[in-house]
Design a protein around this motif. Structure first.
Motif, PDB file in Angstrom:
ATOM      1  N   LEU A 360      61.331  -6.629  21.870  1.00  0.00           N
ATOM      2  CA  LEU A 360      62.484  -7.510  21.750  1.00  0.00           C
ATOM      3  C   LEU A 360      62.032  -8.956  21.640  1.00  0.00           C
ATOM      4  N   TRP A 408      73.096 -11.558  25.366  1.00  0.00           N
ATOM      5  CA  TRP A 408      73.841 -10.337  25.049  1.00  0.00           C
ATOM      6  C   TRP A 408      75.342 -10.606  24.935  1.00  0.00           C
ATOM      7  N   TYR A 499      79.551  -3.698  26.887  1.00  0.00           N
ATOM      8  CA  TYR A 499      78.487  -2.695  26.810  1.00  0.00           C
ATOM      9  C   TYR A 499      78.854  -1.501  27.704  1.00  0.00           C
ATOM     10  N   LEU A 532      74.939   2.183  25.049  1.00  0.00           N
ATOM     11  CA  LEU A 532      73.517   2.281  25.353  1.00  0.00           C
ATOM     12  C   LEU A 532      73.276   3.617  26.049  1.00  0.00           C
ATOM     13  N   CYS A 534      70.832   6.152  27.716  1.00  0.00           N
ATOM     14  CA  CYS A 534      69.533   6.125  28.394  1.00  0.00           C
ATOM     15  C   CYS A 534      69.150   7.527  28.839  1.00  0.00           C
ATOM     16  N   TRP A 547      67.617  -1.899  29.420  1.00  0.00           N
ATOM     17  CA  TRP A 547      67.043  -2.391  28.166  1.00  0.00           C
ATOM     18  C   TRP A 547      65.588  -1.984  28.019  1.00  0.00           C
ATOM     19  N   TRP A 548      64.841  -1.945  29.119  1.00  0.00           N
ATOM     20  CA  TRP A 548      63.458  -1.478  29.055  1.00  0.00           C
ATOM     21  C   TRP A 548      63.407  -0.044  28.532  1.00  0.00           C
ATOM     22  N   LEU A 551      64.829   0.088  24.651  1.00  0.00           N
ATOM     23  CA  LEU A 551      63.943  -0.527  23.661  1.00  0.00           C
ATOM     24  C   LEU A 551      62.653   0.270  23.492  1.00  0.00           C
ATOM     25  N   TRP A 573      73.026   3.047  20.602  1.00  0.00           N
ATOM     26  CA  TRP A 573      71.574   3.008  20.751  1.00  0.00           C
ATOM     27  C   TRP A 573      71.144   4.281  21.471  1.00  0.00           C
TER      28      TRP A 573
END
Length: 616
Positions: A360, A408, A499, A532, A534, A547-548, A551, A573
């Motif tokens: 990023l 963001w 989000y 998002l 995960c 985000w870690w 991404l 994502w």
């Protein structure tokens, strides 16, 4: 300020209360890592372990574990001053034209006037092990993480010379200890060390190598820095410039390679390009995931030289933030002036720890015309190691790039999924486990700048008229208890700015896309701009963790989709793990997690070491 060596820097840290000594016996296998990891994640002090089990040498870790300590090590008051020092090296002559400027991008004359200073004798050669005396197990090299393939030297300064031109290179490449006198050499395909080895092979000769451990902090940093490929400019010259004096070097005792005279240890030896490569790894890497085993060259140690009373400097990498985050931040400042010279509308940029350097990049610009965000992003993709960037977010100049919450929010307010997002492909960090191929994968550009009329296809006439041309209705986050249930979702959370985050227990191929489509069709998606997804290990309320994970786990072209949703479009994502049934042929690596046994031991020993309770 020039430090004679790492021990003088260590003494300064101790005088400032930024270094602690641990005299109790500590194991180099995992225990050092657990202590150091806790301290660095809380901005704690460096530690000198004086009694490492099985070694007569003390181990120093965390010396560069805060941005303030990195600035101190580089002789500046703050890291922004580093950018000013480097900007002073930029030649703005060149006749005034842009072509003239680019032909003289780097004067760097002050640095190149500081070639290494050759010494006849040196502290690092006070003690010498040769032949059968060489025994790397006597040095307190750590096994950092439970699944690591063995102990790794994590802060080596690997020095080689180009076999044809003699040009010197220094890089930091991890080294797995294979035996008492051999290690792996993690020279990835694009690294300078690999090019030197390939040239040696063509010439039918061994490649001599020297590995320094220690030196002063400026040299340790220089080994990690993105130095421009300018003849005569190398890591010793940059370290000399940062120090304000020529760097002292001495010729090795068994290799024709110059080494830092002020290092703590030097491993001398060779790599034979005719030899079969050896399996190295796995290794808990800076991505926070394990890098899986692979073949790399074997380094043969012919001698070890050292001071009479050396200290072994080390570091750990793993789930961010880690010590390397502050070295990356220093490199941001180093690279900024050159980037601004080539792309002058850049105001600032930032590579946050959650993006582990390349995943990023947030860049702010002075926007003057439509499409400028894409021009800047594509320009960055063409600059040196920035070619490995995966996601670039472009924001207006008034946005502070280090404030990720603000960034963001700008993305949800000003970047309409599909219209203001663009996927492409190109080189990717070779440690990226999610890319479609080794070192090759998808990239994503998000234009979160204020839009001009040509960019929205509407009658928006001014920035003032455009408070938010994306959100059709005010987004009202739902309470967790009111969130709808979706198959496989273990936990979910909405942020106040659009989000929706879901931890998915993935059991079959295509499950993430099924979730995205079901979510987009649900009324709860109204006003949401980003889904998002995960893995099941992610804490959905910890945005750094989210985000870690995301991404690391996306190939941007394959795993980021635009979907029609209630009142607009949605960007999904897919940060869940990929399965063989989905065409992902490589093994998916695990996240790095310390064993509970070691955590419990460190808890029991914390007051015995002793260490302050506030850092527990």
């Amino acid at each position: 300020m020039a430090f004679p060596d790492i021990q003088s820097f260590m003494q300064l840290l101790e005088s400032r209360g930024e270094l602690l000594r641990v005299s109790a016996p500590v194991s180099r296998d995992l225990e050092v890592t657990e202590i150091a990891d806790r301290l660095v994640k809380q901005g704690g002090p460096a530690v000198l372990f004086e009694n490492v089990i099985g070694s007569e040498f003390p181990l120093l870790i965390g010396a560069l574990g805060t941005r303030e300590r990195v600035a101190l090590a580089l002789g500046v008051d703050d890291l922004d001053e580093l950018a000013r020092k480097i900007r002073a090296l930029i030649d703005l002559g060149g006749g005034g034209s842009r072509l003239g400027l680019l032909s003289n991008v780097t004067k760097l004359g002050d640095a190149m006037k500081l070639p290494p200073r050759r010494m006849r004798t040196a502290p690092v050669q006070e003690v010498i092990w040769r032949g059968d005396e060489v025994d790397l197990s006597r040095i307190p090299v750590q096994k950092c993480w439970p699944e690591d393939g063995g102990p790794f030297i994590t802060l080596p300064l690997v020095i080689t010379h180009d076999p044809e031109t003699g040009e010197r290179n220094m890089g930091m490449y991890r080294m797995q200890v294979m035996s008492k006198n051999t290690t792996g050499m993690h020279w990835q395909r694009h690294k300078t060390g690999t090019r030197h080895l390939e040239k040696a092979k063509r010439l039918g000769q061994r490649l001599e190598v020297a590995v320094a451990i220690g030196g002063d902090p400026a040299l340790i940093y220089a080994a990690t820095a993105p130095i421009p490929p300018v003849p005569g400019l190398n890591e010793f010259a940059v370290a000399g410039y940062l120090r304000g004096e020529r760097y002292p070097v001495v010729k090795g005792v068994t290799v024709d390679v110059e080494v830092p005279a002020n290092a703590e240890f030097v491993l001398e030896g060779y790599v034979d390009p005719q030899e079969d490569w050896v399996m190295e790894g796995p290794f808990g890497d800076h991505t926070g995931f394990y890098t899986l085993p692979d073949l790399y060259p074997l380094f043969h140690v012919t001698a070890v030289t050292m001071r009479r009373n050396p200290v072994y400097p080390s570091t750990i990498v793993g789930r961010p933030p880690m010590e390397d985050a502050y070295l990356i931040e220093a490199s941001e400042r180093l690279f900024l002036p050159a980037a601004q010279l080539i792309i002058p509308e850049i105001v600032d940029y930032h590579m946050p720890p959650a993006g582990v350097a390349h995943n990023l990049v947030v860049v702010s610009i002075r926007k003057e015309y439509p499409g400028q965000a894409y021009k800047v992003a594509n320009g960055l993709f063409g600059l040196g190691q920035m070619m490995n960037a995966k996601v670039i977010v472009v924001v207006d100049e008034g946005v502070r790039v280090t404030d990720l919450d603000a960034v963001w929010r700008e993305v949800t307010a000003k970047a309409q999924p599909g219209r203001d997002t663009l996927t492409t492909r190109g080189p990717i960090d070779v440690l990226d486990h999610s890319s479609r191929g080794w070192g090759y994968g998808g990239k994503l550009i998000i234009d979160a700048t204020t839009k001009r009329p040509e960019e929205v296809g509407s009658a928006v006439s001014s920035r003032e008229d455009q408070a938010d041309d994306v959100t059709a209705e005010a987004f009202v986050p739902q309470a967790s208890a009111d969130l709808p249930a979706f198959e496989g979702v273990l936990d979910q959370w909405q942020t106040p700015d659009g989000y929706w985050i879901a931890a998915l227990d993935k059991t079959h191929a295509g499950q993430a896309r099924e979730l995205a489509e079901a979510f987009a069709a649900h009324p709860a998606a109204a006003g949401v701009r980003h889904l998002l997804i995960c893995d099941e290990q992610t804490d959905v309320r910890d945005l750094g963790d989210v985000w870690w994970t995301v991404l690391n786990n996306i190939d941007a072209e394959r795993d980021v989709w635009t979907l029609p949703a209630h009142a607009g479009t949605l960007l999904a994502w897919d940060g869940a793990r990929k399965l063989p049934e989905e065409g992902f042929v490589r093994e998916w690596p695990p996240k790095i997690v310390m064993s509970q046994e070691i955590k419990d031991r460190v808890d029991r020993m914390w007051n015995v070491y002793p260490l302050p309770e506030r850092w527990r």
